[in-house]
Design a protein around this motif. Structure first.
Motif, mmCIF file in Angstrom:
data_model
loop_
_atom_site.group_PDB
_atom_site.id
_atom_site.type_symbol
_atom_site.label_atom_id
_atom_site.label_comp_id
_atom_site.label_asym_id
_atom_site.label_seq_id
_atom_site.Cartn_x
_atom_site.Cartn_y
_atom_site.Cartn_z
ATOM 1 N N LEU A 174 1.652 41.888 5.187
ATOM 2 C CA LEU A 174 2.123 40.514 4.936
ATOM 3 C C LEU A 174 0.946 39.584 4.629
ATOM 4 O O LEU A 174 1.015 38.747 3.724
ATOM 5 N N TYR A 204 -0.669 40.456 1.200
ATOM 6 C CA TYR A 204 0.172 39.919 0.123
ATOM 7 C C TYR A 204 -0.170 38.450 -0.150
ATOM 8 O O TYR A 204 -0.373 38.039 -1.302
ATOM 9 N N ALA A 205 -0.264 37.635 0.927
ATOM 10 C CA ALA A 205 -0.542 36.206 0.738
ATOM 11 C C ALA A 205 -1.945 35.982 0.176
ATOM 12 O O ALA A 205 -2.142 35.159 -0.724
ATOM 13 N N THR A 257 -2.271 37.120 -3.465
ATOM 14 C CA THR A 257 -1.569 36.157 -4.322
ATOM 15 C C THR A 257 -2.451 34.935 -4.574
ATOM 16 O O THR A 257 -2.563 34.449 -5.706
ATOM 17 N N TYR A 265 3.986 43.220 -0.261
ATOM 18 C CA TYR A 265 5.142 42.604 0.398
ATOM 19 C C TYR A 265 6.267 43.630 0.586
ATOM 20 O O TYR A 265 6.915 43.667 1.637
ATOM 21 N N PHE A 268 5.455 45.629 3.561
ATOM 22 C CA PHE A 268 5.747 44.851 4.770
ATOM 23 C C PHE A 268 7.229 44.938 5.100
ATOM 24 O O PHE A 268 7.622 45.168 6.247
ATOM 25 N N ARG A 275 8.866 46.242 8.558
ATOM 26 C CA ARG A 275 9.648 45.334 9.393
ATOM 27 C C ARG A 275 11.029 45.925 9.666
ATOM 28 O O ARG A 275 11.509 45.927 10.807
ATOM 29 N N ASP A 319 8.615 40.325 14.893
ATOM 30 C CA ASP A 319 7.663 39.245 15.114
ATOM 31 C C ASP A 319 6.794 39.536 16.344
ATOM 32 O O ASP A 319 5.580 39.336 16.324
ATOM 33 N N MET A 353 4.154 42.144 15.607
ATOM 34 C CA MET A 353 3.043 41.716 14.738
ATOM 35 C C MET A 353 2.122 40.705 15.417
ATOM 36 O O MET A 353 0.912 40.675 15.150
ATOM 37 N N THR A 402 4.450 31.417 -1.844
ATOM 38 C CA THR A 402 3.720 32.348 -0.976
ATOM 39 C C THR A 402 2.753 31.578 -0.083
ATOM 40 O O THR A 402 2.646 31.841 1.124
ATOM 41 N N ALA A 413 2.838 31.083 3.981
ATOM 42 C CA ALA A 413 1.726 31.517 4.835
ATOM 43 C C ALA A 413 1.179 30.371 5.675
ATOM 44 O O ALA A 413 0.703 30.588 6.793
ATOM 45 N N SER A 450 7.468 30.489 12.035
ATOM 46 C CA SER A 450 7.481 31.820 12.667
ATOM 47 C C SER A 450 7.224 32.866 11.592
ATOM 48 O O SER A 450 7.341 32.584 10.388
ATOM 49 N N LEU A 451 6.898 34.083 12.035
ATOM 50 C CA LEU A 451 6.681 35.160 11.062
ATOM 51 C C LEU A 451 7.974 35.497 10.329
ATOM 52 O O LEU A 451 7.947 35.823 9.138
ATOM 53 N N ALA A 452 9.113 35.380 11.014
ATOM 54 C CA ALA A 452 10.398 35.661 10.350
ATOM 55 C C ALA A 452 10.664 34.636 9.248
ATOM 56 O O ALA A 452 11.128 34.988 8.150
ATOM 57 N N ARG A 494 8.331 32.946 7.683
ATOM 58 C CA ARG A 494 7.346 33.241 6.646
ATOM 59 C C ARG A 494 7.848 34.362 5.740
ATOM 60 O O ARG A 494 7.730 34.297 4.513
ATOM 61 N N ALA A 495 8.436 35.393 6.356
ATOM 62 C CA ALA A 495 8.971 36.513 5.575
ATOM 63 C C ALA A 495 10.134 36.052 4.695
ATOM 64 O O ALA A 495 10.243 36.469 3.533
ATOM 65 N N SER A 543 8.770 34.146 1.788
ATOM 66 C CA SER A 543 8.006 35.094 0.961
ATOM 67 C C SER A 543 8.946 35.948 0.121
ATOM 68 O O SER A 543 8.633 36.285 -1.032
ATOM 69 N N GLU A 544 10.080 36.283 0.685
ATOM 70 C CA GLU A 544 11.072 37.091 -0.044
ATOM 71 C C GLU A 544 11.553 36.351 -1.300
ATOM 72 O O GLU A 544 11.704 36.959 -2.364
ATOM 73 N N ALA A 567 9.757 34.119 -2.847
ATOM 74 C CA ALA A 567 8.589 34.080 -3.732
ATOM 75 C C ALA A 567 8.478 35.375 -4.529
ATOM 76 O O ALA A 567 8.239 35.358 -5.745
#
Lengths: 225, 225
Positions: free
Chosen positions: A31, A34-35, A38, A62, A65, A69, A80, A83, B38, B42, B47-49, B51-52, B55-56, B58
């Motif tokens: 993850l 990827y950022a 980019t 991504y 990732f 996940r 979460d 990670m 993206t 980031a 939260s990471l969720a 962010r994901a 990102s999806e 993106a």
């Protein structure tokens, strides 16, 4: 007495904590890569075609990732939570190794991801076969990063001084990676221990480092530095 | 006399310059939205969720870029050359509308992309049917951005003052978009003209703006702002 708990209600218990840790660190590695890739593509690429080529690698990270996940969730683990312990170390590694130009970005993609991928793959070999298969699947991207090799090689052949600077940069990438890995090991001794056990003990740890060094040297040779 | 040139050696000639311009601006819009979303994911996701999830979206934009680039190449056009005239305006729009927090990022994704997508779709309706089909295919992502709507709506219901601030932010997004569009039209009058012609003339331009405003208002209502 205690109620009987069926296996299906505790799906994560059939896996060692080492598996969740490994998939957790690998998921955040993908993850964050990827950022960063980019951003490097958007800010450093010399042309839109180059920007698209590095972005394509980033998007593949991504997808990796996303697989990891989903696998964590399938094991009954909270992705979460799996990670989170690794966010600070991986963010620090990226902050310490921010490429100053396009060639540094390409070397970071190829050398940095390469050594990290070798590490994850070697550790996964000693875990559950389905995990090893997933990790192998996630890490098959050498073909995609071939464009980075070609670009760097052409530049180094044209300008040997650039090659010397990039060799230094590659050494710094590896040094910063080891430094962050040591901090993670110190902060989470149980993870370090489970990885040592998963690797088959101290003798295999030495072999692991020998393998990582050998593969790293092959990549440096491929780049011509 | 002149040698006979088969159609296949001049594949771009069967398309109007308006098609290449439209696909070029849309391709760079997707590539730059991918990079910005993206980065927002980031740096701003709580939260990471989350962010994901952003990102999806993106990564879906990158996939759209890739389709458009390949279509441009298939027409015999140079994708980089087709995108280049629009890089400055789209980069300026992103620089002027950098979200300050997570909710602004979600509103930008939903409202900003929404109005841009409506514009591209309306213009494409008047071009070659295969182009209209491609553009429609690229722009079907309302379902994916539903999570943005749900998040913003929940926040606005809990805190009406946040809703008022986000309504101002949405107006600024639209204002900056119109400002950049005007600059592109001034700098490339032949593009503006071909778009007016493709739209069916001045009367249809009025209808186009009416449609854009109506759809924008629907999105604002969906967000509860």
């Amino acid at each position: 007495m205690f109620p009987k708990i069926s296996r299906s209600t505790l799906p994560c218990m059939k896996e060692s904590p080492g598996v969740v840790d490994l998939l957790g660190v690998l998921a955040y590695a993908e993850l964050s890569a990827y950022a960063r890739m980019t951003e490097d593509a958007a800010t450093l690429a010399p042309s839109l075609a180059d920007r698209a080529a590095l972005s394509e690698l980033a998007v593949a990270e991504y997808a990796h990732f996303s697989l990891l996940r989903d696998h964590l969730a399938g094991l009954g683990a909270d992705p979460d939570a799996a990670m989170t312990p690794f966010v600070a170390a991986l963010d620090a590694w990226h902050a310490q190794t921010r490429p100053a130009d396009w060639l540094q970005a390409l070397v970071k993609t190829y050398v940095g991801d390469g050594i990290a991928n070798d590490f994850y793959r070697e550790v996964a070999r000693h875990l559950d076969p389905s995990v090893a298969k997933l990790v192998d699947e996630v890490l098959v991207d050498e073909v995609r990063s071939q464009f980075a090799v070609e670009r760097v090689r052409a530049e180094v052949e044209a300008d040997p001084a650039a090659g010397a600077r990039l060799a230094l940069w590659a050494r710094r990438l590896v040094g910063e990676a080891l430094s962050q890995a040591q901090q993670v090991a110190a902060a989470r001794p149980e993870l370090a221990l489970s990885l040592v056990e998963a690797s088959g003990g101290q003798a295999d740890i030495s072999r692991l480092f020998a393998t990582l060094t050998e593969e790293h040297n092959k990549r440096m040779a491929a780049l011509g530095i």
